[in-house]
Design a protein around this motif. Structure first.
Motif, short mmCIF file in Angstrom:
data_model
loop_
_atom_site.label_atom_id
_atom_site.label_comp_id
_atom_site.label_asym_id
_atom_site.label_seq_id
_atom_site.Cartn_x
_atom_site.Cartn_y
_atom_site.Cartn_z
N PRO A 37 31.30 28.15 39.06
CA PRO A 37 32.77 28.18 38.34
C PRO A 37 33.83 28.30 39.00
O PRO A 37 34.23 27.11 40.06
CB PRO A 37 32.73 29.98 39.00
CG PRO A 37 30.80 30.27 39.71
CD PRO A 37 30.76 28.80 39.91
N ILE A 38 34.72 27.67 38.46
CA ILE A 38 35.96 27.48 38.55
C ILE A 38 36.94 27.64 39.69
O ILE A 38 37.43 29.28 39.40
CB ILE A 38 37.55 27.06 37.08
CG1 ILE A 38 36.36 26.56 36.46
CG2 ILE A 38 38.05 26.17 37.44
CD1 ILE A 38 36.81 26.22 35.25
N VAL A 39 36.61 27.53 40.84
CA VAL A 39 37.00 28.14 42.01
C VAL A 39 38.55 27.25 42.98
O VAL A 39 38.22 26.68 42.97
CB VAL A 39 36.40 28.42 42.57
CG1 VAL A 39 36.94 29.19 44.56
CG2 VAL A 39 35.07 29.97 42.22
N ALA A 40 39.51 27.84 42.48
CA ALA A 40 40.74 27.45 43.13
C ALA A 40 40.46 26.72 44.19
O ALA A 40 40.85 25.81 44.70
CB ALA A 40 42.13 28.04 43.05
N ASP A 41 39.98 27.48 45.61
CA ASP A 41 40.11 26.83 46.85
C ASP A 41 39.08 25.53 46.52
O ASP A 41 39.16 24.42 47.31
CB ASP A 41 39.64 28.18 47.63
CG ASP A 41 40.32 28.68 47.76
OD1 ASP A 41 42.31 28.85 48.04
OD2 ASP A 41 40.26 30.09 48.58
N ARG A 42 37.81 25.42 45.70
CA ARG A 42 36.94 25.25 46.00
C ARG A 42 37.37 23.81 45.34
O ARG A 42 37.66 22.95 46.09
CB ARG A 42 35.66 25.03 45.93
CG ARG A 42 35.14 26.25 46.13
CD ARG A 42 33.96 26.82 45.50
NE ARG A 42 32.57 25.07 45.41
CZ ARG A 42 31.68 24.40 45.96
NH1 ARG A 42 31.56 25.27 47.10
NH2 ARG A 42 31.16 23.48 45.54
N ILE A 43 38.24 23.62 44.52
CA ILE A 43 38.59 22.97 44.00
C ILE A 43 39.53 21.74 44.67
O ILE A 43 39.78 20.87 44.35
CB ILE A 43 39.52 23.09 42.19
CG1 ILE A 43 38.18 23.40 41.14
CG2 ILE A 43 39.99 21.27 41.39
CD1 ILE A 43 37.56 22.31 40.53
N LEU A 44 41.09 22.67 44.97
CA LEU A 44 41.63 22.20 45.55
C LEU A 44 40.97 21.29 46.99
O LEU A 44 41.47 20.42 47.54
CB LEU A 44 43.17 23.48 46.65
CG LEU A 44 43.60 23.61 45.20
CD1 LEU A 44 44.93 25.08 45.76
CD2 LEU A 44 44.42 22.43 44.75
N GLY A 45 40.14 22.23 47.74
CA GLY A 45 39.23 21.38 48.85
C GLY A 45 38.67 19.96 48.77
O GLY A 45 38.83 18.57 49.25
N ALA A 46 38.35 20.09 47.59
CA ALA A 46 37.44 18.35 46.90
C ALA A 46 38.60 17.58 46.80
O ALA A 46 38.14 16.60 46.86
CB ALA A 46 36.43 19.61 45.58
N GLU A 47 39.70 17.77 46.06
CA GLU A 47 40.95 16.92 45.70
C GLU A 47 41.19 15.96 47.42
O GLU A 47 41.58 15.90 47.69
CB GLU A 47 41.28 17.74 44.89
CG GLU A 47 41.25 17.75 43.68
CD GLU A 47 42.80 18.58 43.10
OE1 GLU A 47 42.50 18.90 41.27
OE2 GLU A 47 42.92 19.06 43.59
N ALA A 48 41.21 16.88 48.04
CA ALA A 48 42.01 17.04 49.48
C ALA A 48 40.83 15.85 50.37
O ALA A 48 41.09 15.38 50.87
CB ALA A 48 42.43 18.46 49.71
N ASN A 49 39.54 16.47 50.08
CA ASN A 49 38.49 15.76 50.49
C ASN A 49 38.27 13.92 49.66
O ASN A 49 37.99 13.02 50.71
CB ASN A 49 37.14 16.17 50.14
CG ASN A 49 36.40 15.50 51.06
OD1 ASN A 49 36.28 15.58 52.59
ND2 ASN A 49 35.14 15.20 50.73
#
Length: 710
Positions: free
Chosen positions: A253-265
């Motif tokens: 699923p496209i989940v905002a928290d996971r996407i933003l966390g992955a980009e920060a990672n």
């Protein structure tokens, strides 16, 4: 699950995903139809022909209203103006003529004690019970959405009361947007939320019953999932570095928290692996309504792959030169760049206590360092802080009395990190003055060199002593920044002491002067998780001090002390702790050893329930005389709740005149303690009593100090 970020598609009602084509979700979160899928309504030629020609003379007078009316009449086919509706010229009806009932808020308000009225309301969420969000990676249910909504809701924050109906409506509008954002942040981009108000029913007498009902009706729609994932970036080393740093996978699923966390990672992992100048661009997600997927693209500019270069200092009040900073650093020039080592260096510099501010930033040099890499210098911006500090502590223990200790330190009197320390002790049974020179990070990170001189007076039941001491020590220590598995220390002591104790040969107390040389050393192996308040792991410590007593009747002997402590966490708040200690002195009789160098047991750091140095053999006056061996053990149950704690404990031990302990005649004490946890360690108050108390022993012993007992 956190608040959905506006960086992703947050506003589900605004994201267009029609069957005619896909929608783009970019940095602003708005969706838009594909322009190629839309046809113009009229052609450009037809549009241009419908525009009247522009007057050839743009500076000509505009004319009057009468001229315009004449032109309009001339343009009419019949030469007459069209008829004007007579209703247009009719005057407006006064508001007082309308028969409308005024809105009466008093029907559903209540007055507080001050007489002011408040509108009462309640709210409910509907449409979330069948939320189709079950997923192994990022599951979401109605309870999750409702919990997050309640934590951020304006309606919830109002606690069912508002000043007027307009305020309720404003909260409704805010929460309507909030709920849509929460749903779109979980991948429900087609979600819609409708809000409505239901007035309470009216009773027969005209009075309003109950409260206003606020309804938020949600229609989540299908959940979108990640389609293709693509990174617009040049090749990096290793080739899959960016992909591994990005945790979400296709099909999730496209989940905002996971996407933003992955980009920060990605922004964290690349500097840890040689790319200190990485830049992460703006993502693009192309949503396809037909497949309910979104293709994800992220531009990444890694910058040059780098190695550590030179250290460059900046700032008006620099404390350290580059060579000393390099001594503290855990890397060498030419090593692959790793931001974790840079963070470690910054924390180590802060730990010196000599800076008001310190920051470290990489700087591109463009200088090749081999293997397709470049040197990256480190710019250390430093501002000096106050170098002098005053410190003090106080404690109390039965048999040891009250003791106050204070110190004055100038931490950088002899740069770099050459400190001068003055100390004083004032207590009911101890007094002393001392001075110490200490150089920290001496040629190596966390290595300390000390030279100290002190004069002390001690007056205990076991002995009275006037002592002068010159000592030096080199140590490799653990610090709160980096707790080490293996630490050590070694040094020397020159001691001159005049002491009074009981002489069994003469049957009275006598004074003797001892001149001592000692070479103490210590090694520690530590797997515990904290220096100040460990909750798991263990520590093993061995101390050895060869000593010689000079003058008449010169003696040589060795003092050995072995100690082990262990910690086991039963739950988040309960810790079991244990300690065992064995000491031995071999090579000299007890009477030939200075009283202050013998072993004693009893007190807050030994066997609680007894006074300081109270255990072991006694003289005819029932005063302790010390021994050549000892054994001690302790067990604690520590329960912590918030910043407070309770400790139950049992301690045991004994001192023997022989050089090897006999492990017999143990004495035990039991007690309870309180802890107040601070940012520098726990404050300790222990109360204990001896088991099988003997004449002369206190019923209750009290110990107050800083830190755990062990």
């Amino acid at each position: 699950m956190g608040l959905p970020s506006p960086l992703l598609a947050q506003t589900g009602a605004d994201v267009s995903t029609g069957a005619s084509g896909p929608a783009h979700v970019g940095q602003d979160g708005a969706g838009a139809q594909d322009p190629a899928a839309q046809e113009p309504i009229i052609s450009d030629e037809e549009f241009d022909s419908s525009i009247p020609p522009i007057d050839a003379d743009p500076d000509a007078p505009m004319g009057s209203v009468a001229d315009w009316e004449a032109q309009a009449r001339a343009a009419e086919p019949l030469g007459e103006p069209p008829a004007i509706d007579p209703e247009i010229d009719r005057p407006l009806t006064p508001l007082q003529a309308f028969d409308v009932e005024a809105f009466d808020e008093s029907r559903y308000t209540e007055a507080d004690d001050g007489g002011s009225a408040e509108v009462r309301y309640g709210y409910r969420l509907e449409g979330l019970d069948n939320l189709s969000g079950e997923d192994e990676v990022a599951p979401v249910g109605a309870s999750d959405v409702k919990a997050l909504f309640r934590s951020l809701s304006a309606l919830e924050e109002g606690k069912g009361k508002a000043a007027n109906g307009a305020m309720i409506n404003a909260r409704l509008q805010s929460d309507q947007t909030l709920l849509a954002d929460i749903l779109s942040g979980q991948g429900f981009f087609d979600a819609t939320v409708q809000g409505s108000l239901e007035l309470p029913e009216q009773a027969a007498d005209g009075a309003q019953q109950g409260e206003i009902a606020v309804l938020l009706q949600a229609t989540p729609g299908p959940r979108y999932r990640l389609g293709a994932i693509r990174f617009d970036a040049p090749p990096v080393t290793p080739p899959d570095l960016i992909e591994k740093a990005f945790a979400p996978k296709s099909g999730e699923p496209i989940v905002a928290d996971r996407i933003l966390g992955a980009e920060a990672n990605i922004a964290v992992k690349l500097p840890e692996n040689g790319y200190p100048f990485v830049e992460v661009g703006e993502r693009d997600i192309l949503l396809d309504a037909a497949t309910r997927t979104g293709d994800y693209t992220l531009p990444v500019t890694p910058g040059p792959r780098s190695r550590f270069g030179d250290i460059v200092i900046s700032g008006d009040k620099a404390v350290f030169e580059p060579d000393h900073i390099a001594t503290i650093a855990r890397f060498e020039k030419g090593e692959p760049y790793d931001s974790r080592k840079v963070d470690d260096l910054r924390r180590a510099l802060v730990a010196t206590g000599l800076f008001s501010t310190v920051a470290i930033a990489p700087q591109q040099t463009g200088i090749a360092s081999g293997d397709d890499t470049q040197y990256a210098n480190l710019v250390v911006n430093q501002e000096a802080g106050p170098p002098r500090t005053l410190a003090g502590q106080a404690g109390y223990a039965t048999g040891q009395g009250i003791k106050l200790e204070g110190s004055w330190t100038h931490r950088n009197l002899f740069p770099p990190e050459g400190a001068l320390i003055g100390s004083a002790t004032l207590g009911t049974q101890e007094q002393g003055l001392g001075g110490t020179f200490r150089r920290s990070n001496a040629g190596r990170r966390d290595r300390t060199v000390e030279l100290s001189l002190s004069a002390n007076h001690s007056d205990f039941d076991a002995y009275e002593a006037y002592t002068g001491r010159l000592a030096g020590r080199i140590s490799y220590d653990s610090t709160p920044i980096w707790q080490k598995r293996f630490t050590y220390s070694y040094g020397f002591e020159l001691i001159g002491t005049n002491e009074q104790d009981y002489d069994f040969a003469s049957g009275e107390r006598r004074r003797r002067t001892f001149s001592l040389i000692a070479l103490p050393g210590q090694v520690t192996f530590d797997t515990s998780n904290s220096l100040l308040d460990p909750t798991k792991g263990f520590r093993l410590t061995a101390k050895l001090s060869p000593e010689a007593s000079l003058g008449s009747g010169a003696q040589a002997y060795a003092r050995t002390l072995l100690e082990g402590t262990g910690y086991y966490s039963v739950s988040d708040g309960i810790v079991l702790a244990g300690r065992a200690r064995v000491g031995m002195i071999g090579g000299a009789d007890r009477a030939q050893i200075a009283p202050s160098r013998r072993f004693y047991a009893g007190g807050g750091g030994s066997v609680r329930g007894f006074g300081f140095q109270e255990l072991g053999p006694k003289d005819p006056d029932n005063n302790p005389i010390g021994g050549r061996s000892l054994v001690e053990a302790a067990a604690e149950v520590r329960y912590r709740f918030g910043n407070y704690g309770v400790v139950g404990f049992v301690d045991g031990g004994q001192v023997y005149t022989e050089s090897l302990p006999r492990f017999t005649d143990w004495r035990f004490g039991v007690g309870i303690g309180g802890r107040f946890y601070t940012n520098f360690g726990p404050m300790r108050l222990d109360v204990a009593t001896p088991i099988d108390r003997r004449p002369g022993e206190s019923r209750i012993s009290v110990y107050i100090s800083i830190g755990q007992a062990f």
